[in-house]
Write a protein that holds these residues in place. Sequence first.
Motif, PDB file in Angstrom:
ATOM      1  N   ALA A 193       0.838  -1.208   0.000  1.00 42.62           N
ATOM      2  CA  ALA A 193       0.000   0.000   0.000  1.00 42.62           C
ATOM      3  C   ALA A 193       0.870   1.254   0.000  1.00 42.62           C
ATOM      4  O   ALA A 193       0.566   2.226  -0.712  1.00 42.62           O
ATOM      5  N   ILE A 194       1.955   1.244   0.768  1.00 47.12           N
ATOM      6  CA  ILE A 194       2.856   2.399   0.820  1.00 47.12           C
ATOM      7  C   ILE A 194       3.552   2.604  -0.523  1.00 47.12           C
ATOM      8  O   ILE A 194       3.585   3.718  -1.055  1.00 47.12           O
ATOM      9  N   ALA A 195       4.064   1.524  -1.101  1.00 47.13           N
ATOM     10  CA  ALA A 195       4.730   1.634  -2.405  1.00 47.13           C
ATOM     11  C   ALA A 195       3.754   2.135  -3.473  1.00 47.13           C
ATOM     12  O   ALA A 195       4.115   2.975  -4.316  1.00 47.13           O
ATOM     13  N   GLU A 196       2.531   1.649  -3.433  1.00 39.63           N
ATOM     14  CA  GLU A 196       1.529   2.085  -4.413  1.00 39.63           C
ATOM     15  C   GLU A 196       1.155   3.553  -4.218  1.00 39.63           C
ATOM     16  O   GLU A 196       0.940   4.284  -5.187  1.00 39.63           O
ATOM     17  N   LEU A 197       1.094   4.007  -2.971  1.00 42.39           N
ATOM     18  CA  LEU A 197       0.848   5.427  -2.706  1.00 42.39           C
ATOM     19  C   LEU A 197       1.910   6.281  -3.398  1.00 42.39           C
ATOM     20  O   LEU A 197       1.587   7.265  -4.064  1.00 42.39           O
ATOM     21  N   PHE A 198       3.174   5.899  -3.249  1.00 42.30           N
ATOM     22  CA  PHE A 198       4.255   6.674  -3.862  1.00 42.30           C
ATOM     23  C   PHE A 198       4.191   6.608  -5.385  1.00 42.30           C
ATOM     24  O   PHE A 198       4.351   7.625  -6.058  1.00 42.30           O
ATOM     25  N   ARG A 199       3.917   5.435  -5.937  1.00 42.63           N
ATOM     26  CA  ARG A 199       3.806   5.317  -7.395  1.00 42.63           C
ATOM     27  C   ARG A 199       2.694   6.213  -7.921  1.00 42.63           C
ATOM     28  O   ARG A 199       2.896   7.020  -8.826  1.00 42.63           O
ATOM     29  N   ALA A 200       1.515   6.086  -7.330  1.00 39.16           N
ATOM     30  CA  ALA A 200       0.358   6.827  -7.824  1.00 39.16           C
ATOM     31  C   ALA A 200       0.518   8.335  -7.649  1.00 39.16           C
ATOM     32  O   ALA A 200       0.173   9.110  -8.552  1.00 39.16           O
ATOM     33  N   THR A 201       1.039   8.751  -6.511  1.00 40.22           N
ATOM     34  CA  THR A 201       1.184  10.181  -6.238  1.00 40.22           C
ATOM     35  C   THR A 201       2.181  10.822  -7.196  1.00 40.22           C
ATOM     36  O   THR A 201       1.914  11.880  -7.776  1.00 40.22           O
ATOM     37  N   TYR A 202       3.330  10.181  -7.379  1.00 36.12           N
ATOM     38  CA  TYR A 202       4.339  10.744  -8.278  1.00 36.12           C
ATOM     39  C   TYR A 202       3.901  10.633  -9.740  1.00 36.12           C
ATOM     40  O   TYR A 202       4.211  11.510 -10.549  1.00 36.12           O
ATOM     41  N   ALA A 203       3.170   9.592 -10.096  1.00 36.19           N
ATOM     42  CA  ALA A 203       2.661   9.474 -11.466  1.00 36.19           C
ATOM     43  C   ALA A 203       1.683  10.604 -11.761  1.00 36.19           C
ATOM     44  O   ALA A 203       1.709  11.202 -12.852  1.00 36.19           O
ATOM     45  N   ALA A 204       0.830  10.938 -10.790  1.00 36.73           N
ATOM     46  CA  ALA A 204      -0.160  11.991 -10.989  1.00 36.73           C
ATOM     47  C   ALA A 204       0.488  13.370 -11.145  1.00 36.73           C
ATOM     48  O   ALA A 204       0.020  14.197 -11.922  1.00 36.73           O
ATOM     49  N   SER A 205       1.584  13.598 -10.411  1.00 37.61           N
ATOM     50  CA  SER A 205       2.196  14.934 -10.458  1.00 37.61           C
ATOM     51  C   SER A 205       3.357  15.050 -11.440  1.00 37.61           C
ATOM     52  O   SER A 205       3.591  16.126 -11.989  1.00 37.61           O
ATOM     53  N   GLU A 206       4.069  13.960 -11.665  1.00 39.08           N
ATOM     54  CA  GLU A 206       5.299  14.033 -12.472  1.00 39.08           C
ATOM     55  C   GLU A 206       5.276  13.140 -13.714  1.00 39.08           C
ATOM     56  O   GLU A 206       6.231  13.142 -14.476  1.00 39.08           O
ATOM     57  N   GLY A 207       4.250  12.316 -13.872  1.00 34.72           N
ATOM     58  CA  GLY A 207       4.160  11.422 -15.018  1.00 34.72           C
ATOM     59  C   GLY A 207       4.414   9.973 -14.647  1.00 34.72           C
ATOM     60  O   GLY A 207       4.968   9.659 -13.590  1.00 34.72           O
ATOM     61  N   ALA A 208       4.015   9.074 -15.538  1.00 37.76           N
ATOM     62  CA  ALA A 208       4.078   7.635 -15.285  1.00 37.76           C
ATOM     63  C   ALA A 208       5.497   7.134 -15.035  1.00 37.76           C
ATOM     64  O   ALA A 208       5.718   6.283 -14.171  1.00 37.76           O
ATOM     65  N   GLU A 209       6.460   7.669 -15.776  1.00 33.59           N
ATOM     66  CA  GLU A 209       7.844   7.210 -15.623  1.00 33.59           C
ATOM     67  C   GLU A 209       8.376   7.539 -14.222  1.00 33.59           C
ATOM     68  O   GLU A 209       8.985   6.696 -13.569  1.00 33.59           O
ATOM     69  N   GLU A 210       8.124   8.772 -13.765  1.00 32.66           N
ATOM     70  CA  GLU A 210       8.568   9.163 -12.422  1.00 32.66           C
ATOM     71  C   GLU A 210       7.812   8.366 -11.365  1.00 32.66           C
ATOM     72  O   GLU A 210       8.382   7.960 -10.354  1.00 32.66           O
ATOM     73  N   GLY A 211       6.542   8.118 -11.590  1.00 31.77           N
ATOM     74  CA  GLY A 211       5.760   7.293 -10.665  1.00 31.77           C
ATOM     75  C   GLY A 211       6.344   5.896 -10.525  1.00 31.77           C
ATOM     76  O   GLY A 211       6.470   5.377  -9.419  1.00 31.77           O
ATOM     77  N   ALA A 212       6.705   5.300 -11.652  1.00 32.83           N
ATOM     78  CA  ALA A 212       7.310   3.961 -11.614  1.00 32.83           C
ATOM     79  C   ALA A 212       8.647   3.983 -10.872  1.00 32.83           C
ATOM     80  O   ALA A 212       8.941   3.087 -10.067  1.00 32.83           O
ATOM     81  N   LEU A 213       9.457   5.019 -11.124  1.00 33.79           N
ATOM     82  CA  LEU A 213      10.764   5.144 -10.476  1.00 33.79           C
ATOM     83  C   LEU A 213      10.612   5.263  -8.955  1.00 33.79           C
ATOM     84  O   LEU A 213      11.284   4.549  -8.202  1.00 33.79           O
ATOM     85  N   ILE A 214       9.723   6.142  -8.500  1.00 35.71           N
ATOM     86  CA  ILE A 214       9.578   6.378  -7.070  1.00 35.71           C
ATOM     87  C   ILE A 214       8.842   5.218  -6.404  1.00 35.71           C
ATOM     88  O   ILE A 214       9.150   4.856  -5.264  1.00 35.71           O
TER      89      ILE A 214
END
Length: 179
Positions: free
Chosen positions: A13-34
């Motif tokens: 759940a924590i990892a998914e929070l970071f993926r989704a939050t960064y994807a929404a603000s910085e794009g899918a690639e950054e979301g996947a990275l974070i």
Amino acid sequence: MDYSTDYTTYAEAIAELFRATYAASEGAEEGALIGALARRLIVETPAEDLRVFSAWEDGTLLGGIFFTRLTYASDPRTVFMMAPVAVATAHQGKGIGQRLIAHGLDALRREDVDIAVTYGDQAFYGRVGFEPVSEADLPAPQPLQQSQGWIAQSLTDAPLTPLRGTARCVAAFDDPALW
């Protein structure tokens, strides 16, 4: 709002929070990275080098924050780096991030951590006590892409003075793409 330090039970759940939050603000690639960084931090980082705080309300994960140890070859002080930080997109702008950061910094103070450092927006993190520092005074473990975002604060009564020696971060952060 309740805080938790249980990152193993809620790892996905924590990892998914970071993926989704960064994807929404910085794009899918950054979301996947974070998102991948969050997973690596949870799985690979020794417990003594990792602190994870999450904020919850009525069973919903609102935000999360990681602190990882930085060591300096010639300096005995205890230093933790705050990164990454995320607040669920639907809950941003409500002060959750600042309250979560303050909670985490207070916990580090109780552990006698000397210094907290982060790499981010000075205007936002300045509200919780972070101030600009130079790489000469606080060496980064990797070359910084934007030196103006390197900020820190003393968590003790002692002033923030230069750290001595080469900096070393946890393995998950030892990647130039993250800096």
